[in-house]
Scaffold this active site. Sequence first.
Site, PDB file in Angstrom:
ATOM      1  CG  HIS A  99      42.454  39.882  62.519  1.00  0.00           C
ATOM      2  ND1 HIS A  99      43.635  40.005  63.188  1.00  0.00           N
ATOM      3  CD2 HIS A  99      41.981  38.639  62.793  1.00  0.00           C
ATOM      4  CE1 HIS A  99      43.880  38.878  63.836  1.00  0.00           C
ATOM      5  NE2 HIS A  99      42.896  38.031  63.611  1.00  0.00           N
ATOM      6  CG  ASP A 102      43.973  43.536  63.049  1.00  0.00           C
ATOM      7  OD1 ASP A 102      43.263  43.494  64.059  1.00  0.00           O
ATOM      8  OD2 ASP A 102      44.522  42.531  62.535  1.00  0.00           O
TER       9      ASP A 102
HETATM   10  C1  XLS Z   1      44.408  33.875  68.034  1.00  0.00           C
HETATM   11  C2  XLS Z   1      44.882  33.650  66.676  1.00  0.00           C
HETATM   12  C3  XLS Z   1      44.663  34.802  65.711  1.00  0.00           C
HETATM   13  C4  XLS Z   1      44.846  34.324  64.308  1.00  0.00           C
HETATM   14  C5  XLS Z   1      44.237  35.190  63.277  1.00  0.00           C
HETATM   15  O1  XLS Z   1      44.708  33.112  68.936  1.00  0.00           O
HETATM   16  O2  XLS Z   1      46.222  33.291  66.723  1.00  0.00           O
HETATM   17  O3  XLS Z   1      45.476  35.873  66.016  1.00  0.00           O
HETATM   18  O4  XLS Z   1      46.178  34.143  64.007  1.00  0.00           O
HETATM   19  O5  XLS Z   1      42.892  35.410  63.489  1.00  0.00           O
END
Ligand code: XLS
Length: 441
Positions: A99, A102
């Site tokens: 993201h 991140d």
């Molecule tokens: C959360 C999601 C997230 C997605 C990406 O539950 O899995 O991590 O994979 O935003």
Amino acid sequence: MAYFENVNKIKYEGLDSNNPLAFKFYNPEEKINGKTMEEFLRFGVAYWHTFTQDLTDPFGSGTAIRPWNNYTGMDLAKARVEASFEFFEKIGAPYFCFHDIDIAPEGDNLRETNKNLDTIVAMIKDYQKDSKVKLLWNTANMFSHPRWVHGAATTSNADVFAHAAAKVKKGLEVGKELGAENYVFWGGREGYETLLNTDLKLEFDNLGRFFHMAVDYANEIGFDAQFLIEPKPKEPTTHQYDFDVQSGHAFLQKYGLADKFKFNIEANHATLAGHTFEHELRYARINGMLGSVDANQGDPLLGWDTDEFPSDLYTITLAMYEIIKNGGLGSGGLNFDAKVRRGSFEPEDLFHAHVAGMDHFAVGYKVANKLIEDQVLENIVADRYSSYKEGIGLDIVEGKTDFKKLEDYALNQTEIKNKSGRLEVIKATVNQYLLRAYAGE
Ligand code: XLS
Ligand code: NI
Ligand code: NI
């Protein structure tokens, strides 16, 4: 400088190895059906779980000991990039995912946030020059900051909708810059808490508009990544709009987006929706919508997204069965959207977790491949539906019947016979194939 001094490059040592930091099943170079395991499985490391998060849970602060913990701000972001490429290299994963927030901290405003992002993106691009590691997908985090409290593309606040558009616009530019093979939309706050204050129709329509604008902008800048929706039924929102693959597919069809998107299917989200992992994969596969996978698992005793590293060989085998039947994942991959448990707080645990996940998927791959080679389930299914291969059944599937003809047929039936579904022996057969893999056969 090395962040993981105690860990060398992880190698394949085979079934008899007792070295916890070695693969027992995942041999990246081993060829199956003409492709190496590395090429077919396309493992990805989730940046957020591995480098960003500190193992906080709702009842306690973070426990993770990380070699970059003494940095803050942009220095921390840079240290994480350095550590991440050392990690990718040592674990031997060909892909990673992130993201926006991140990799780089949010600034005081969008301009500053974008500037921080640009600095780190340039650094990642530099690292990519000397590395084989590629970006499987990136995405925008539109759920953590308080501004997303009522949603992003489905917010009640048009100013927030605009901010979300700006974030995704930037995300598409970043994806293009780093050569992302996919772009993911997970609607963490796209949903509602209660219908009492919700304009459901407007929120869905806005989501459709938002996705169309994203498609248009990607075309405009020549970013040709596969777009992926990642369904999840709930958490953090009470009811999330991309509930599961089936409802997500209906949404895409209604808004004329079905040829632009596929699905990123997460195991733990499937089970939260009351489905098996393989159900979601199958539904996507038979509709040509299987894009990528978030490889993790939930805890059957808990009702939320625990994002554990995948270890359930049975489920993994059935998932790999779908992926092989799909002809692989195309531009997608197996991204470990998984975090070590709060009690597994040492840096080495990050390696142990990924070694386990990769090994488990290698087992599932081999077992599923053998099942398909021997046509085990295919033969069972063909036999079970054999009544549609001839006579009235063939007429039905060829569209040569109507209710009157079928009534005529039914009135002249003497006796209806059903065959046993043989569930127990089928499950035992799958287990037999799994156990043979344990024995190294
Ligand atoms: C959360 C999601 C997230 C997605 C990406 O539950 O899995 O991590 O994979 O935003
Ligand atoms: Ni996910
Ligand atoms: Ni998740």
